[in-house]
Design an enzyme around this catalytic site. Sequence first.
Site, PDB file in Angstrom:
ATOM      1  N   PHE A 149      -1.456  -5.514  -2.983  1.00  0.00           N
ATOM      2  CA  PHE A 149      -2.031  -6.762  -2.463  1.00  0.00           C
ATOM      3  C   PHE A 149      -2.436  -7.724  -3.572  1.00  0.00           C
ATOM      4  CE2 PHE A 149      -6.080  -4.764  -3.509  1.00  0.00           C
ATOM      5  CZ  PHE A 149      -6.852  -5.852  -3.898  1.00  0.00           C
ATOM      6  N   LYS A 173       9.003  -4.168   0.492  1.00  0.00           N
ATOM      7  CA  LYS A 173       7.931  -3.801   1.425  1.00  0.00           C
ATOM      8  C   LYS A 173       6.632  -4.242   0.763  1.00  0.00           C
ATOM      9  CE  LYS A 173       4.879  -1.470   2.515  1.00  0.00           C
ATOM     10  NZ  LYS A 173       3.538  -2.067   2.676  1.00  0.00           N
ATOM     11  N   GLU A 176       0.585  -5.071   3.270  1.00  0.00           N
ATOM     12  CA  GLU A 176       0.306  -5.586   4.619  1.00  0.00           C
ATOM     13  C   GLU A 176      -0.955  -6.432   4.627  1.00  0.00           C
ATOM     14  OE1 GLU A 176       0.188  -2.614   3.361  1.00  0.00           O
ATOM     15  OE2 GLU A 176      -0.866  -1.133   4.593  1.00  0.00           O
ATOM     16  N   ARG A 177      -1.686  -6.499   3.481  1.00  0.00           N
ATOM     17  CA  ARG A 177      -2.917  -7.295   3.476  1.00  0.00           C
ATOM     18  C   ARG A 177      -2.660  -8.772   3.219  1.00  0.00           C
ATOM     19  NH1 ARG A 177      -5.984  -3.228  -0.377  1.00  0.00           N
ATOM     20  NH2 ARG A 177      -5.128  -1.397   0.618  1.00  0.00           N
ATOM     21  N   SER A 226      -1.952   1.826  -6.114  1.00  0.00           N
ATOM     22  CA  SER A 226      -2.983   2.737  -6.624  1.00  0.00           C
ATOM     23  C   SER A 226      -2.344   4.058  -7.081  1.00  0.00           C
ATOM     24  CB  SER A 226      -4.016   2.992  -5.532  1.00  0.00           C
ATOM     25  OG  SER A 226      -3.379   3.562  -4.411  1.00  0.00           O
ATOM     26  N   CYS A 281      -5.005  -5.099 -12.306  1.00  0.00           N
ATOM     27  CA  CYS A 281      -4.780  -3.798 -12.956  1.00  0.00           C
ATOM     28  C   CYS A 281      -4.997  -3.913 -14.459  1.00  0.00           C
ATOM     29  CB  CYS A 281      -3.386  -3.287 -12.657  1.00  0.00           C
ATOM     30  SG  CYS A 281      -2.107  -4.257 -13.441  1.00  0.00           S
ATOM     31  N   GLU A 384     -11.547   3.917 -10.780  1.00  0.00           N
ATOM     32  CA  GLU A 384     -11.191   2.491 -10.790  1.00  0.00           C
ATOM     33  C   GLU A 384     -11.984   1.809  -9.668  1.00  0.00           C
ATOM     34  OE1 GLU A 384      -7.318   1.259  -9.207  1.00  0.00           O
ATOM     35  OE2 GLU A 384      -7.135  -0.132 -10.884  1.00  0.00           O
TER      36      GLU A 384
END
Length: 499
Positions: A149, A173, A176-177, A226, A281, A384
């Site tokens: 995201f 893909k 979805e957020r 993640s 990140c 994290e």
Amino acid sequence: MEELGHWINGKRVAGTSGRFADVYNPATGEVQAKVALASKAELDSAIADAAEAQKAWGATNPQRRARVMMKLVSLLNRDMDKLAEALSREHGKTFPDAKGDVQRGLEVIEFCIGAPQMLKGEFTDSAGPGIDMYSMRQPLGVVAGITPFNFPAMIPLWKMGPALSSGNAMILKPSERDPSVPLMLAELCQEAGLPDGVLQVVNGDKEAVDGILDSEVIQAVGFVGSTPIAQYIYERAAASGKRAQCFGGAKNHMIIMPDADLDQAADALVGAGYGAAGERCMAISVAVPVGEETADRLIEKLVPRIEKLKVGPYTAGDDVDYGPVVTAAAKANIERLVQSGVDQGAELVVDGRGFSLQGYEDGFFVGPHLFDRVTPDMDIYKTEIFGPVLSTVRAGSYEEAIGLALSHEYGNGTAIFTRDGDTARDFANRINIGMVGINVPIPVPLAYHTFGGWKKSGFGDLNQHGPDGFRFYTRTKTITSRWPSGIKEGGEFNFKAMD
Ligand code: NAD
């Protein structure tokens, strides 16, 4: 309410699974759209059409494919504001930050204009008597990109650029957020001349991801997200014989030596620790000052800078330092970890708990936090957090400081601030981390270098973008050919050999 579907065979299509996920406006906390979650049947049909479309696209000459990239660059520039606005609305990051997200993706597409150069292979003349040897890079066929995201423009573009310009078809893909921008990117690809079916954007969750991983058609998976999911994807993709590169989470340390320019270091820490609400990140989440005096002076410089940070919605203007985090769940997770830091004995020097913004009380805003005297056994050090929380671990020496970064399980990025060339050089050589900054807090490599972490931050081989991007999405074939020679040694023509 807006329903976001998929991009299949050159058009937006509604989902048919009957399953949806909520898409929020993180600044207000409202659900602003629903995104369809693909079923395995929808995915399989998209893959089959992509495989068909890839045949002609893979046979198109590289220069023509490069021209699509060239056109895409101009369209991304044309629509920069529109893309950034949609991005900020779903992600929550500030408008300048959202433009940066598009820009860093665009730069990889610029690099991909050089696809013919990247793909042109190698040739050895006369490897033996009458023998020539050449290697060519061929597309893999249908490949996949599964993206997170936090960079909904940049990371899809990092995947699409090398994959498509190499002649593959791609199943993307996205997260979805924040699914709007990837769909807009697909529309721009079509406008740039990409044939229908070559890029399919399939929105979805675990069902779609597992379908990608188990597909016998898909040859490679490029993942960013993640660490637990990266590891899962790496293992499951490998189990079905796919090529996989899976980039995971991070805990990036910045070491501040006693000789560093502390104003510069403090400015860098504030930008790298709190920018994009810490949802990067490459964010710095651990400051490691060397020596008590350095630590005291650094904290003294950090506190006023952090207290001055302006937190707000992207609509509040370009002087907002950072926006809300992406979901209520992300906010709750950050708050839980902050509390664990307090409970485990870290000193909360800037306390952002209970932060609320007038008019945006339901938004997912998190105030800035600064911890001092964090120790390696604490959860806030090991985990994290992915929020506006900076932890300070005081080190007694350079060796102790580098030891922390060396032994942490993550290895995405790191930085050292010093005026001493020897120390910087030693750090760059010994550290077991993929991207290193020397007096640079977020050392994100440019498009023509490659991006990737080590240890639990990266599974698989080859980095993202740069030459590695092309290597990952192509495979090498080496041809050895021998033709009867009509030429005698010494250059005299041998007519007999021609009979
Ligand atoms: P995430 O792992 O939750 O999701 C990433 C992708 O995996 C999404 O497309 C999601 O739909 C899918 N996914 C989620 N759960 C899944 C499951 N159980 N099975 C199959 N698929 C699943 O990550 P995120 O929250 O979207 O992104 C933030 C994370 O990404 C952070 O850890 C961050 O450090 C990392 N990240 C890493 C890099 C890098 O280059 N190393 C870059 C950006 C972000």
